[in-house]
Design a protein around this motif. Structure first.
Motif: not given
Length: 856
Positions: A219-227, A573-577, A600-606
């Motif tokens: 969720n944090a990653t999605k939130a940052q992308q939205l941001n 995490p440094e390349h999240i955005v 979407e190229p990456f179905v699941k990402m961690r």
RNA sequence: GCCGCGGUGGCGGAAUUGGUAGACGCGCGAGACUUAAAAUCUCGUGAUAGUAAUGUCAUGUGGGUUCGAUUCCCACCCGCGGCACCA
């Protein structure tokens, strides 16, 4: 004691000789023979091959994926686990500037080091499909992608402000500017206007938002992308301008706002210094003041702005706009607190209900001695504090919530209802139009750097750009280049590049040259000297992997759709955005071009967490807290390093290194070796063996459950419990596991400690037969567990009285469902009598197999 | 300021459709083996009172819901990461 170093080197050689994990080009796996549809694509973030080699952080994420790869192979899946290098980039070039060694040389040797280290820790990569972005057969397709973008109008040139480091004499990417300073030399960054190439990522901005619903990402990653994309809905309100000196065409001004509800309190307008009207509208005495202000604003660096904090400044344009709602005249000011790049670059000022607007009005009003320019502050919202008085202090500026006053037909409404109503009203009147605003900008891909993919464009003698014809790709990076930074693109210094361009122009544009009467030797033509941002290279590598040697196409549709979307992407995490956004953009573009069907190229990402130094701080040379994987391998072996890093804690969280704790893992692996290889005992049937076998099946179950969830730490903990029990039984009763069960445990251990597992499997195999052909544990099937054998005979159920555990009840596992019998059993328990005797039992609760709760 | 993540023993961490808090590892203490050391093994190890059985307290703080809260709700405190004069 086994010599882990010797053992590991032996198995590394055997795997290599047997090409155990090597797949043919295109990732076909002939080794495991999984069914169609059982394809799994595991992707590790493209790494930059730095000269420092592998660090412990790499080991963590690579090992995690390697465990999955080995596990799924044993489960009979077709696993695609490729490797490659994000080989272009600044560090190699900077190193070249310092030492004079060409980047291509340092890159090759750095890759060699990485490759050796990765093999040493037993990562089962598919080396047959290895790629590097600096290879012409790779960047040929990076350039081809540029041509596709260009032909669809998604690659374009535009003038714009860029970050310029006066010391390094180059342009920097935003991410290379840290708090207004150059990340390398700490020099203040300047803004410079330059004509640059852009990719129009904004075309996909809405899809980049909606696509996030489809993916399994943190969720944090999605939130940052939205941001980062920063979508906001609001309204563009257009006001008529009443000029003191009426300028040509400037009789309207449009402001973006998300809070039109406060518009009855709007008393001024501010435009950004970059706003097109800023230079057009003023004249006379005012004009010179305006130009003075614009000049100062343009010289401000990021640092200046930061040091200024929120201190306001501005200049009056001499113009007024009319607020249609109130018929009031609103003075138009220029101020650098308004940003040119957001919204319309013009803001309507509501000082009563926006802190920045208030600060600006306050600044003007304090400065204004005559009272001519006084800005009125009107309250139009009453907040929860009920304060209806005049707004004279920042603390009174109410932004968040409240009810409308002094606003005609909006009075009494909540601000949210009022926002909708006024938007409808303004649209109806034709004063405004609902719009969506984004923070995301188009992607500047030009770099004035040497070590990157050349932008495949040539310019004719009139300066018009022409994309290089596809048949001329790869448009090679010249080698006769002086890469000392001079403030100009290094490619300008190449003779060969210039000649090649002239020759190309003569060949391809003969007709045009004749028609225009240009020099027939191609004089006057020049190549594009800039190279591409390295993020362009890394935005499509996961597609190339699937068909890595194809000379005719970036990757065949069949191959792409065979493996993509990626089943698990492991990335720092440094390349999240940026990287993820760019990759998603490329994917959507190529889908629209018809190359494949997914979006979407990456179905699941961690993300893996950071491994911190023993002092709990980020590892860095200057702090002297860097742990070298080589040292750990030398002392304890690669298996120990792998298992330790997996045992440290949850994969996603940051964890400090504890050198002492590594020993625990080393001892654990030695213990396993001892139990299998060194201690002899008979396989005797008996009570203890049943208990041990049960634990074994529970272990298989636990590890099988935990691996797909990436919960490696708890899987290892359970294996430890099992081994402890095994040893206990061995010592106390001289009983051990059957050969079959030993092999099952080795199978479970194999993805974690692959070297030791193969060694133990060989030892057992040799005892059984004299076969010499290699057939290792990694080629066997994942051990099956029996639900029946894993089941406990007795289950312990705690008994709570008034919420406190007072006793335990041991129940045979097939009786846990009989509630009545359970409650009957309780009554006989001595230790709870003192709590219930003499009390009335008000409530009895039984949760099957879990708890008994009594209330007295 | 906004968005996000987190706070559990001496340390890393386990445990959540609410069900025995502290699995596993480190460290520490005691013991076995040994001439001794290393290695290995066994037992103990949240705090507190008690010889003990056992009791009380305890998952950042304060409330709430519940038979039962690390887990859910409300209000705060602290740490980390990202964005930030975004209208």
């Amino acid at each position: 004691m086994y010599d882990q170093k010797k053992v590991e080197e032996k198995w590394q050689q055997i795997w290599e000789a047997n090409q155990l994990f090597q797949q043919s080009e295109g990732g076909d796996n002939h080794k495991n023979g999984g069914a169609v549809g059982d394809n799994i694509y595991l992707l590790f973030a493209f790494a930059y091959p730095s000269g420092n080699g592998l660090h412990v952080g790499h080991v963590e994420s690579k090992t995690a994926l390697d465990i999955l790869a080995r596990y799924y192979r044993m489960k009979g899946k077709n696993v695609f686990f490729p490797v490659g290098w994000d080989a272009f980039g600044l560090p190699a070039e900077n190193y070249a500037i310092e030492t004079g060694v060409h980047p291509s040389k340092t890159t090759v040797s750095a890759i060699d080091t990485f490759r050796r280290q990765i093999k040493r820790i037993g990562i089962s990569y598919d080396w047959a499909n290895e790629i590097a972005t600096s290879h012409p057969e790779y960047y040929k397709w990076t350039q081809w992608l540029f041509l596709q973008m260009y032909s669809k109008g998604l690659a374009y040139q535009k003038d714009g402000k860029v970050n310029w480091c006066p010391s390094c004499q180059t342009v920097l990417a935003n991410e290379q500017v840290v708090e207004g300073l150059c990340e390398r030399c700490d020099t203040q960054i300047e803004q410079k206007d330059m004509r640059q190439w852009y990719y129009q990522i904004t075309k996909y901005q809405d899809e980049l938002i909606s696509g996030l619903d489809e993916v399994n990402w943190p969720n944090a990653t999605k939130a940052q992308q939205l941001n980062w994309i920063g979508k906001k809905t609001g309204i563009n309100i257009t006001y008529k301008v009443e000029g003191v000196n009426k300028p040509g065409g400037a009789d309207e001004i449009t402001c973006f706002t998300t809070r039109p509800d406060t518009n009855f309190g709007a008393t001024f307008i501010v435009i950004a210094p970059e706003h097109e009207l800023a230079t057009k509208i003023a004249s006379g005495e005012i004009r010179s003041k305006v130009f003075d202000y614009l000049d100062k604003a343009s010289k401000k660096t990021e640092l200046d702005r930061q040091q200024e904090g929120k201190k306001k400044s501005g200049v009056f344009t001499g113009l007024y706009a009319i607020n249609d709602l109130t018929a009031k005249k609103m003075p138009i000011w220029i101020s650098d607190f308004v940003l040119g790049g957001f919204g319309t670059g013009a803001v309507v000022g509501v000082p009563g209900h926006d802190v920045r607007d208030f600060e600006f009005a306050d600044y003007i009003n304090k400065l204004d001695k005559t009272g001519d320019q006084r800005i009125e502050v009107i309250r139009v919202v009453v907040g929860q504090d009920g304060d209806e008085s005049e707004i004279t202090k920042v603390a009174q500026v109410q932004e968040e919530q409240g009810l409308m006053i002094n606003s005609d037909f909006l009075n009494g409404m909540s601000i949210h209802d009022a926002t909708k109503k006024i938007m409808d009203y303004m649209e109806e009147k034709g004063w405004g139009k609902r719009v969506t605003s984004y923070r995301l900008r188009d992607w500047l891909i030009s770099r004035q750097r040497y070590w990157g993919t050349p932008i495949p464009v040539v310019y004719d003698p009139e300066g018009n750009p022409h994309p290089v014809e596809q048949s001329y790709l790869p448009w090679k990076l010249p080698t006769d280049v002086d890469f000392k930074p001079t403030g100009e693109s290094p490619l300008k210094s190449s003779q060969e590049f210039a000649e090649r361009t002239r020759k190309y122009a003569v060949e391809v544009y003969a007709d045009l040259i004749t028609k225009k009467g240009w020099d027939v030797s191609g004089e006057g033509w020049r190549p594009e000297f800039d190279t591409m941002d390295t993020f362009v290279d890394s935005s499509w590598y996961f597609l190339r992997y699937t068909d890595s040697r194809n000379p005719d196409v970036f990757a065949k549709t069949e191959q792409i759709e065979k493996w993509l979307p990626v089943d698990l992407y492991m990335i720092g995490p440094e390349h999240i955005v940026l990287h993820l956004l760019y990759s998603r953009f490329f994917t959507k573009f190529l889908r629209d071009e018809g190359y494949f069907n997914f979006s979407e190229p990456f179905v699941k990402m961690r993300h893996q967490g950071m491994i911190l130094g023993p002092d709990n701080k980020k590892m860095s040379k200057s702090k002297g807290n860097v742990i070298s994987p080589d040292e750990i391998i030398e002392k304890f072996g690669a298996d120990t390093l792998r298992v330790y890093e997996m045992f440290m804690g949850p994969l996603e969280s940051d964890k400090p290194w504890d050198t002492r704790a590594v020993v625990g893992i080393y001892k654990f692996l030695q213990k396993v070796h001892r139990l299998v290889a060194e201690l002899e005992s008979e396989d005797v049937l008996g009570e203890a063996k049943v208990e041990l076998q049960r634990k074994l099946h529970q272990t298989i179950k636990k590890v099988s459950d935990d691996i797909p969830k990436l919960k490696f730490n708890t899987a290892i903990a359970f294996m430890m419990e099992f081994v402890n029990l095994w040893q206990n039984v061995m010592i106390k009763e001289n009983k051990t596991l059957s050969i079959k069960d030993k092999i099952a445990f080795i199978g479970v251990l194999a993805p974690f400690a692959p070297f030791l597992a193969d060694e133990l499997f060989e030892i057992i195999s040799k005892k059984m037969s004299s076969e010499t052909i290699y057939s290792g544990i990694h080629q066997t099937s994942w051990p099956a567990f029996s639900q029946e054998l894993a089941k406990d005979d007795l289950i312990n159920i705690p008994i709570q009285i008034n919420g406190k555990v007072r006793a335990q009840l041991e129940v045979e596992s097939d009786k846990v469902g009989d509630e009545k019998a359970i409650f009957n059993m309780i009554e006989g328990i001595e230790s709870i009598k003192k709590y219930i005797d003499g009390h009335e039992i008000k409530k009895k609760i039984y949760i099957k197999g879990k708890i008994i709760s009594l209330v007295v």
